[in-house]
Motif scaffolding. Structure first.
Motif, mmCIF file in Angstrom:
data_model
loop_
_atom_site.group_PDB
_atom_site.id
_atom_site.type_symbol
_atom_site.label_atom_id
_atom_site.label_comp_id
_atom_site.label_asym_id
_atom_site.label_seq_id
_atom_site.Cartn_x
_atom_site.Cartn_y
_atom_site.Cartn_z
ATOM 1 N N LEU A 2 8.802 3.804 9.716
ATOM 2 C CA LEU A 2 10.062 3.315 9.637
ATOM 3 C C LEU A 2 11.155 4.775 9.155
ATOM 4 C CD1 LEU A 2 9.988 -0.088 7.746
ATOM 5 C CD2 LEU A 2 10.074 0.282 10.479
ATOM 6 N N ALA A 3 12.347 4.564 9.320
ATOM 7 C CA ALA A 3 13.197 5.602 9.106
ATOM 8 C C ALA A 3 12.855 5.864 7.610
ATOM 9 C CB ALA A 3 14.588 5.112 9.331
ATOM 10 N N GLY A 4 13.375 7.333 7.122
ATOM 11 C CA GLY A 4 13.034 7.791 5.996
ATOM 12 C C GLY A 4 13.668 7.052 4.911
ATOM 13 N N LYS A 5 14.885 6.698 5.047
ATOM 14 C CA LYS A 5 15.394 6.077 3.877
ATOM 15 C C LYS A 5 15.091 4.636 3.620
ATOM 16 C CE LYS A 5 20.306 4.557 2.619
ATOM 17 N NZ LYS A 5 21.560 4.467 3.023
ATOM 18 N N ALA A 6 14.558 3.897 4.901
ATOM 19 C CA ALA A 6 13.761 2.439 4.626
ATOM 20 C C ALA A 6 12.523 2.785 3.705
ATOM 21 C CB ALA A 6 13.626 1.850 5.944
ATOM 22 N N GLN A 7 11.779 3.801 3.906
ATOM 23 C CA GLN A 7 10.506 3.725 3.334
ATOM 24 C C GLN A 7 10.634 3.953 1.680
ATOM 25 O OE1 GLN A 7 7.963 7.046 4.733
ATOM 26 N NE2 GLN A 7 8.792 6.728 6.752
ATOM 27 N N LEU A 8 12.002 4.404 1.358
ATOM 28 C CA LEU A 8 12.237 4.649 -0.328
ATOM 29 C C LEU A 8 12.118 3.073 -0.838
ATOM 30 C CD1 LEU A 8 15.400 7.091 -0.298
ATOM 31 C CD2 LEU A 8 12.535 7.503 -0.151
ATOM 32 N N THR A 9 12.500 2.055 -0.202
ATOM 33 C CA THR A 9 12.432 0.654 -0.773
ATOM 34 C C THR A 9 11.186 -0.138 -0.398
ATOM 35 O OG1 THR A 9 14.107 -0.091 0.986
ATOM 36 C CG2 THR A 9 14.862 0.993 -1.124
ATOM 37 N N MET A 10 10.615 0.312 0.635
ATOM 38 C CA MET A 10 9.529 -0.438 1.100
ATOM 39 C C MET A 10 8.353 -0.703 -0.087
ATOM 40 S SD MET A 10 8.297 1.496 4.767
ATOM 41 C CE MET A 10 6.832 0.382 4.842
ATOM 42 N N PRO A 11 7.878 -2.058 0.028
ATOM 43 C CA PRO A 11 6.749 -2.643 -1.033
ATOM 44 C C PRO A 11 5.564 -1.698 -0.898
ATOM 45 C CG PRO A 11 7.619 -4.243 0.219
ATOM 46 C CD PRO A 11 8.289 -3.095 0.890
ATOM 47 N N GLU A 12 4.646 -1.376 -1.969
ATOM 48 C CA GLU A 12 3.672 -0.676 -1.941
ATOM 49 C C GLU A 12 2.690 -1.094 -1.071
ATOM 50 O OE1 GLU A 12 1.406 2.764 -2.583
ATOM 51 O OE2 GLU A 12 3.399 2.349 -3.676
ATOM 52 N N ARG A 13 2.518 -2.411 -0.940
ATOM 53 C CA ARG A 13 1.697 -2.939 0.173
ATOM 54 C C ARG A 13 2.003 -2.515 1.673
ATOM 55 N NH1 ARG A 13 3.133 -7.508 -0.638
ATOM 56 N NH2 ARG A 13 4.450 -7.839 1.490
ATOM 57 N N ASP A 14 3.135 -2.589 1.951
ATOM 58 C CA ASP A 14 3.609 -2.053 3.138
ATOM 59 C C ASP A 14 3.398 -0.623 3.494
ATOM 60 O OD1 ASP A 14 4.546 -4.871 3.826
ATOM 61 O OD2 ASP A 14 6.558 -4.289 3.388
ATOM 62 N N LEU A 15 3.581 0.077 2.496
ATOM 63 C CA LEU A 15 3.094 1.605 2.608
ATOM 64 C C LEU A 15 1.765 1.818 2.573
ATOM 65 C CD1 LEU A 15 5.749 3.386 0.050
ATOM 66 C CD2 LEU A 15 5.512 3.616 2.563
ATOM 67 N N ALA A 16 0.984 0.944 2.119
ATOM 68 C CA ALA A 16 -0.343 1.100 1.980
ATOM 69 C C ALA A 16 -1.122 0.773 3.407
ATOM 70 C CB ALA A 16 -0.998 0.557 1.170
ATOM 71 N N ALA A 17 -0.336 0.057 4.388
ATOM 72 C CA ALA A 17 -0.555 -0.278 5.691
ATOM 73 C C ALA A 17 -0.733 1.069 6.587
ATOM 74 C CB ALA A 17 0.225 -1.236 6.155
ATOM 75 N N LEU A 18 -0.013 1.994 6.125
ATOM 76 C CA LEU A 18 0.030 3.220 6.883
ATOM 77 C C LEU A 18 -0.988 4.210 6.623
ATOM 78 C CD1 LEU A 18 3.938 3.959 6.757
ATOM 79 C CD2 LEU A 18 2.605 2.935 8.625
ATOM 80 N N ASP A 19 -1.841 4.045 5.609
ATOM 81 C CA ASP A 19 -2.972 4.823 5.238
ATOM 82 C C ASP A 19 -3.854 4.654 6.391
ATOM 83 O OD1 ASP A 19 -2.102 5.226 2.709
ATOM 84 O OD2 ASP A 19 -3.284 3.434 1.707
ATOM 85 N N PRO A 20 -4.865 5.869 6.511
ATOM 86 C CA PRO A 20 -5.541 5.971 7.475
ATOM 87 C C PRO A 20 -6.597 4.629 7.259
ATOM 88 C CG PRO A 20 -5.611 8.059 6.429
ATOM 89 C CD PRO A 20 -4.627 7.062 5.641
#
Length: 816
Positions: A705-723
């Motif tokens: 997602l756009a950079g600003k949206a990533q600032l408020t993303m839950p940790e679970r959703d960010l972890a989905a971008l892990d390799p």
């Protein structure tokens, strides 16, 4: 000074998506890691040109009418014709059919039609009259039993000739000449590329199989071998790499063609890009010198006696750079056509447009790229749409397909996995000599499948009760990817694990040991702990009294130790930037999409091979014990393997150079060796994370997602971008356990709770002596396994007769 912009303006990053991600992953900043081969001598230049010119001349003769692309249309172009000399025949051949690539089904007829398949050159064809002493290549023909023929007396000459069943009549001069002729006849031999010594596996390679290429008057070689010999003599000449790349392309080895053309491109870039000339000192001068000596090696046309016109261009201001543009155009066409044939569409479009952004080309030279793009667009659209399915992992979506059913030209077809000696050696290495397995209740066995498919398996050597431990294995080849996490709240030290056993380490471990390591006081750690991507080891001995650091140094942590591998981790994971106005990091793109998943394991294979070559100098990387036991091309008749320019060519070559390997001169790490290693790893790697072993966890889309949206993303959703996979292991012994869908499996597997990456196999029910031990690859609680997930995760067709055999045809099993 007053006109300077404020410093903050320089440090302000661009807005999100204002700058496109780079087309390929980052490369290491190499300097003096590689020791280049000596500059080319004049005699060697003549030999190399001879190897190249014979097949290249035939290539030119088979053209017929010259295609329009290099045909001069005015006096200026006619005057510039010598500038095409080094790539003319390859480029003209390419331009005969440049709109679509060769197909796997039509290359053979075209190869026959070209006449190159029937061309072969003997020792006499190549070396006669080339102005160099055959004694420099073979046994000295002027010596017999250590004595010079010129110093032998008449009676010695007669006795020696009689022993050889030759006439001993005549003058002394005649006797000497007769003996010299016989010596030359028997010892006219040129052999290169020695093969591994595999006698300990029961594989005997006699004199005719010890070398990949051997030239005598009785055994001639074809175009591919001729180009390879030219490269071995003069490795920094991009002309030779281009010619071999096109030869590989003609034979539909598209992955090998990309590897050769990529190396030719690296050499050309050193010549034309001033910023690269001092990055790796010595490479620029050797490349220039190789091309210059190639042109000077034959100054006159043997048919007319006239000087070659390219010599006049060589003496002008730009020297060898006059000849580079045509080579670069031919290189790009080979790469583009090969990537298209492999269906690497994203890489194809990047490379298709690359050269037009770097150099000025006339419309006639641009036409092949423009026309091909128009013709290929509907095909690309159709094939790309067909691939966008849940069958593929995210890291595979960008990849093309390389067929696994064809044996590479220099891969010796002498490894019989069904031979008794081979099976016994596999049992000895994987079971009898396994220090983690004190009890021996199983052995390696051969299953003979259909179509001569030899499949190894594991069978019980005695009755086994339910719940018994059957097999234990420590991974000899591993890949631990350092995950990059966006900071949330206070910045904390990243979690450290022991690289050897995967136990958690305190954050203080890095801090406390760092200074001691620099002083060389701590044997349980090494300087890797202070790198940007730290590698740490347990500070205390294990139950056997051995430290993890000592274990690592004995088994896998060799030349890679102490080097900065951050670039390699960056080539496999998401990349970050600072979001303007927030001073916070955000993800810009992920290099996982380049199919670089296996890069860390590939590095370990290279590192282990280089270490073992200290006692076995001809050991090939794909034939180390851990890989030799695994299935090979004979088992891949219906299987495709992922291929990308970054994952299969760029990153492997960069790893080799960081380890000090000269990728131009050392053909023991040629492209085909790399591809075989990657295929063996693809078919047999095991992920460490339990969740990622569940087939329902296959992820084929990762939207950043756009950079600003990533600032408020839950940790679970960010972890989905892990390799997708960040801890991968190869267990050679475990790889021989064949898969069985429940309830057909009689055993299962998991990881040791004490040594976290030690793998265990135990029985689920009583197993009788001589019964095959089969495991279920997936987690036993996962009831959503389908043939589609079997196809993507396992290594070969499932033949267990389980419930999934009646669904869509699967393609895989964990062993074999």
């Amino acid at each position: 000074m007053a006109n300077k912009l404020p410093k903050s303006r320089y440090n302000t990053p661009p807005a999100h998506q204002a700058v496109a991600p780079p087309p390929f992953p980052p490369r290491p900043d190499l300097y003096d890691e590689v020791e280049w081969a000596p500059h080319l001598s004049k005699d060697d230049a003549k030999i190399a040109r001879r190897f190249w010119s014979l097949p290249d001349s035939f290539l030119g003769e088979s053209l017929g009418e010259q295609p329009r692309f290099l045909r001069p249309t005015n006096d200026e172009e006619a005057h510039a014709q010598p500038m095409h000399a080094l790539a003319r025949n390859v480029y003209n051949h390419l331009m005969q059919e440049y709109l679509v690539p060769l197909g796997p089904g039509n290359w053979e007829q075209r190869w026959v039609d070209s006449g190159l398949n029937a061309q072969a050159w003997s020792f006499d064809d190549i070396f006669t009259g080339q102005g160099f002493d055959l004694g420099d290549i073979t046994e000295d023909p002027d010596r017999v039993a250590g004595q010079l023929i010129s110093g032998m007396k008449a009676q010695q000459l007669r006795d020696t000739l009689e022993k050889r069943n030759l006439s001993n009549a005549g003058t002394v001069a005649q006797l000497r000449q007769r003996l010299r002729d016989d010596k030359r006849r028997k010892h006219r031999r040129y052999h290169v590329l020695p093969r591994s010594d595999l006698t300990h596996w029961g594989i005997e390679r006699d004199d005719t199989a010890k070398y990949a290429i051997e030239i005598t008057d009785e055994s001639a070689i074809g175009p591919l071998d001729m180009y390879t010999c030219a490269i071995l003599v003069s490795p920094y000449n991009p002309t030779y790499w281009l010619s071999r790349a096109y030869c590989h392309y003609q034979q539909a080895f598209f992955d090998l063609a990309v590897g050769d053309a990529y190396r030719a491109q690296l050499l050309c870039e050193v010549l034309v890009n001033p910023s690269l000339r001092t990055r790796q000192p010595g490479l620029y001068t050797r490349t220039w010198h190789a091309l210059e000596q190639h042109i000077r090696a034959q100054e006159r046309d043997p048919t007319t006696g006239n000087p070659y016109p390219e010599l006049e261009w060589l003496r002008q201001s730009n020297g060898v750079n006059y000849f580079v543009p045509t080579i670069r155009k031919a290189i790009q066409n080979v790469i583009s056509l090969s990537l298209a044939a492999l269906q690497c569409w994203e890489d194809y479009y990047i490379k298709e447009n690359e050269l037009s952004h770097q150099m000025i080309m006339i419309d006639r030279d641009l036409a092949p790229f423009q026309d091909r793009s128009e013709v290929m667009r509907p095909t690309v659209r159709t094939l790309t749409a067909a691939k966008m399915t849940p069958d593929y992992f995210f890291y595979e979506k960008r990849a093309g397909n390389a067929f696994g059913d064809r044996r590479y030209p220099y891969d010796a077809n002498d490894k019989d996995r069904s031979a008794d000696e081979f099976v016994d050696k596999a049992t000895e290495i994987l079971i009898d000599q396994n220090p983690s397995l004190p009890w021996k209740k199983c052995k390696v066995h051969v299953n003979h499948g259909v179509n001569n498919d030899t499949q190894l398996s594991i069978v019980a050597t005695e009755d086994i009760e339910a719940g018994e431990i059957i097999f234990v294995e420590i991974p000899p080849i591993r890949g631990h990817l350092n995950l990059r996490k966006l900071p949330r709240g206070p910045i904390v030290q990243p979690l450290l694990r022991c690289d050897n056993c995967q136990k958690h380490l305190s954050a203080r471990h890095q801090e406390n040991y760092s200074n001691e390591v620099q002083q060389g006081n701590i044997r349980e750690a090494c300087r890797c702990i202070s790198k940007q991507v730290p590698i740490a080891f347990c500070p205390a001995p294990n139950q056997e009294g051995e430290t993890c650091a000592a274990d690592a140094r004995a088994r896998y942590h060799f030349q890679a130790c102490g080097k900065d591998w951050e670039w390699l981790h960056n080539a496999m994971r998401p990349m970050t930037s600072i979001l303007r106005g927030y001073d916070r990091e955000y993800y810009t793109h992920t290099n996982e999409a380049h199919t670089t998943l296996l890069s860390l394991l590939l590095r370990e294979v290279f590192d282990i091979t280089l270490q073992r070559r200290k006692r076995d100098p001809h050991l090939m990387a794909h034939e180390i014990d851990e890989l030799l036991v695994l299935e090979g091309p004979n088992n891949w008749q219906t299987q495709n393997f992922p291929f990308t320019l970054a994952g299969n060519v760029q990153v492997p070559f960069d790893i080799l150079m960081q380890l000090g390997v000269d990728i131009f001169q050392d053909l023991t790490f040629d492209t085909w060796v790399i591809q075989l290693i990657l295929r063996k790893l693809t078919a047999h790697i095991v992920p460490w994370d339990l969740d990622l072993r569940k087939p329902t966890k296959i992820i084929n889309q990762k939207k950043i997602l756009a950079g600003k949206a990533q600032l408020t993303m839950p940790e679970r959703d960010l972890a989905a971008l892990d390799p997708t996979f960040h801890a991968l292991y190869l267990y050679p012994g475990f790889s021989l356990f064949n898969h069985a869908c429940p309830p057909n499996n009689n055993a299962t597997w998991g990881y040791d709770p004490e040594v976290l990456n030690r793998l265990l196999v135990w029985s689920l029910r009583p197993i009788e002596k001589d019964e095959e031990i089969r495991i279920s690859y997936f987690h036993p609680d996962d009831h959503e396994v389908s043939a589609v997930t079997l196809q993507r995760v396992l290594g070969r067709p499932c033949n267990c007769g389980g419930p999934h055999m009646n669904q869509r045809q699967p393609k895989a099993a964990a062993g074999g």
